[in-house]
Design a protein around this motif. Sequence first.
Motif, short mmCIF file in Angstrom:
data_model
loop_
_atom_site.label_atom_id
_atom_site.label_comp_id
_atom_site.label_asym_id
_atom_site.label_seq_id
_atom_site.Cartn_x
_atom_site.Cartn_y
_atom_site.Cartn_z
N VAL A 152 5.35 17.22 -5.89
CA VAL A 152 5.82 16.63 -7.15
C VAL A 152 6.61 17.67 -7.95
CG1 VAL A 152 5.08 15.64 -9.36
CG2 VAL A 152 3.94 14.96 -7.23
N ALA A 153 6.14 18.92 -7.94
CA ALA A 153 6.83 19.97 -8.69
C ALA A 153 8.26 20.13 -8.17
CB ALA A 153 6.06 21.29 -8.57
N LYS A 154 8.38 20.12 -6.86
CA LYS A 154 9.68 20.27 -6.24
C LYS A 154 10.59 19.09 -6.58
CE LYS A 154 10.57 22.71 -1.94
NZ LYS A 154 9.96 22.88 -0.62
N TYR A 155 10.03 17.93 -6.48
CA TYR A 155 10.77 16.69 -6.72
C TYR A 155 11.36 16.67 -8.13
CZ TYR A 155 11.57 11.59 -6.68
OH TYR A 155 12.11 10.33 -6.73
N PRO A 170 5.87 14.08 -14.60
CA PRO A 170 5.47 14.60 -13.29
C PRO A 170 3.98 14.91 -13.20
CG PRO A 170 7.38 15.80 -14.14
CD PRO A 170 6.99 14.83 -15.19
N ARG A 171 3.42 15.45 -14.28
CA ARG A 171 2.00 15.78 -14.27
C ARG A 171 1.16 14.53 -14.05
NH1 ARG A 171 0.90 17.99 -19.62
NH2 ARG A 171 1.74 19.98 -18.85
N GLN A 172 1.52 13.47 -14.77
CA GLN A 172 0.74 12.23 -14.63
C GLN A 172 0.92 11.61 -13.25
OE1 GLN A 172 2.04 10.01 -18.12
NE2 GLN A 172 0.25 10.74 -19.26
N ILE A 173 2.13 11.72 -12.72
CA ILE A 173 2.36 11.18 -11.37
C ILE A 173 1.55 11.96 -10.34
CG2 ILE A 173 4.09 10.97 -9.54
CD1 ILE A 173 6.07 10.02 -11.61
N ALA A 174 1.51 13.27 -10.50
CA ALA A 174 0.74 14.09 -9.56
C ALA A 174 -0.74 13.74 -9.61
CB ALA A 174 0.95 15.57 -9.86
N MET A 175 -1.24 13.48 -10.81
CA MET A 175 -2.66 13.08 -10.93
C MET A 175 -2.89 11.72 -10.29
SD MET A 175 -3.77 14.18 -14.75
CE MET A 175 -3.67 15.88 -15.31
N TYR A 176 -1.97 10.83 -10.54
CA TYR A 176 -2.06 9.47 -10.00
C TYR A 176 -2.10 9.51 -8.47
CZ TYR A 176 -0.46 4.65 -9.02
OH TYR A 176 -0.33 3.37 -8.55
N LEU A 177 -1.18 10.27 -7.88
CA LEU A 177 -1.14 10.35 -6.41
C LEU A 177 -2.37 11.08 -5.86
CD1 LEU A 177 2.68 11.04 -5.93
CD2 LEU A 177 1.43 8.97 -5.22
N SER A 178 -2.88 12.05 -6.61
CA SER A 178 -4.09 12.74 -6.17
C SER A 178 -5.26 11.77 -6.10
CB SER A 178 -4.45 13.88 -7.13
OG SER A 178 -3.43 14.84 -7.16
N ARG A 179 -5.30 10.89 -7.09
CA ARG A 179 -6.38 9.90 -7.13
C ARG A 179 -6.25 8.94 -5.96
NH1 ARG A 179 -11.33 9.10 -7.89
NH2 ARG A 179 -11.97 7.12 -8.79
N GLU A 180 -5.00 8.56 -5.68
CA GLU A 180 -4.78 7.57 -4.63
C GLU A 180 -4.93 8.15 -3.23
OE1 GLU A 180 -1.17 5.16 -4.94
OE2 GLU A 180 -1.03 5.21 -2.76
N LEU A 181 -4.44 9.36 -3.03
CA LEU A 181 -4.30 9.87 -1.66
C LEU A 181 -5.34 10.91 -1.23
CD1 LEU A 181 -0.40 10.24 -1.65
CD2 LEU A 181 -1.75 8.37 -0.70
N GLN A 196 10.21 3.96 -8.25
CA GLN A 196 10.91 4.52 -7.10
C GLN A 196 10.42 5.94 -6.80
OE1 GLN A 196 15.17 4.54 -7.43
NE2 GLN A 196 15.38 5.66 -5.52
N ALA A 197 10.25 6.73 -7.86
CA ALA A 197 9.78 8.11 -7.67
C ALA A 197 8.41 8.12 -6.99
CB ALA A 197 9.71 8.83 -9.02
N VAL A 198 7.52 7.29 -7.49
CA VAL A 198 6.17 7.26 -6.92
C VAL A 198 6.22 6.82 -5.45
CG1 VAL A 198 3.92 6.08 -7.01
CG2 VAL A 198 4.97 6.94 -9.11
N GLU A 199 7.04 5.84 -5.18
CA GLU A 199 7.13 5.37 -3.78
C GLU A 199 7.71 6.44 -2.85
OE1 GLU A 199 9.17 1.62 -3.89
OE2 GLU A 199 7.37 0.56 -4.59
N GLU A 200 8.76 7.10 -3.32
CA GLU A 200 9.35 8.16 -2.48
C GLU A 200 8.36 9.28 -2.21
OE1 GLU A 200 13.08 9.67 -3.97
OE2 GLU A 200 13.97 7.66 -3.99
#
Length: 340
Positions: free
Chosen positions: A256-259, A279-290, A329-333
């Motif tokens: 996410v940082a790179k993106y 980006p911080r919230q997206i990283a947390m969201y993906l951490s929760r999901e993945l 789109q960002a989250v999906e990519e």
Amino acid sequence: NTHLNPKYTFDTFIVGGANNMAHAAAVAAAGEPGQIYNPLFIYGGVGLGKTHLMQAIGHEMLKNNPKARVKYVTSETFTNDLVVSIGSGSQDAFREEYRSCDLLLIDDVQFFADKRGTQEEFFHTFNRLHENNKQIVLTSDRLPNEIPKLQERLVSRFKWGLSVDITAPDLETRIAILRNKAKAEHLEIPNDTLSYIAEQISTNVRELEGALLRVQAYSTMRNADINKALAADALKALKLSKAKGGLTVTTIQNKVAKYYHVSIADLKGKKRVKTIVLPRQIAMYLSRELTDRSLPQIGMEFGGKDHTTVMHSCDKIGELTAKNDDVKQAVEELRDELKN
Ligand code: ADP
Ligand code: MG
């Protein structure tokens, strides 16, 4: 403050075929520091007890001599301390700190790879301690000569003493480790269930402990006693979450940082500007999901944030992905890239 984990003592370390050499060497080094194996170099895969054993030497030495100067650091902390000391013009204090120990424990020195400045400084630290017969203990995931771009003079010094490996524990050792752990946690677990868990989880000790905790959590959740059937259910759930791809929060943060072209420090930090918050919230969201990390665990990995912050972030991104195409789109990519 020596930064030793109070649980990592010789008393709590189970000895088996896979670690008895390393254990014996550690006991010897603790008994006569600087005299027998210097340095002691313990190597092996993750979760096999290297850190535990190394810190046990520290505890033992302090037990024999409470005034001993024992210093435990990861190789990254050593590098950080060095960098900070250079930045603040306090290199003398850095050197004094590291060169005056009676026992220096440096964990995971494979991360010295490629770090020229660190290697240069550690070379001198090593020499000083060694000359003064101060005990040095190092761990790594591989042998000294297998660490990429480690200076030859360090490779040769790391081999001056004794290199011992730790391998994956056999079934009997795994059962003994579980039995001990269950006792420490005051868990009533029938023997056949302990054996079952030990048979199912043969990778490493950390996973073994994780599996036991998972079984424990399951029994609390279901309000049922721990038995083989319950353990089977719990481990099935554990394997499913592993099958999600074995991603770590760190991997997700890096991606996410790179993106978004932001730094990891910002992702973990407290800045409230929009370009970092999203980006911080997206990283947390993906951490929760993945990953199978809990909300508090994810919070910890984001600079010690509260679990409610993580929860809020997940809700927020959930909402945004529904109504904002850019975010969606960002989250999906990111998700696609992380899964591949
Ligand atoms: P490493 O540093 O090799 O990755 P750790 O020392 O962090 O592994 O060990 C992982 C976990 O397993 C720790 O909680 C540790 O206490 C436990 N552990 C590893 N080996 C043993 C053992 N032989 N007896 C008891 N606990 C162990
Ligand atoms: Mg370790």
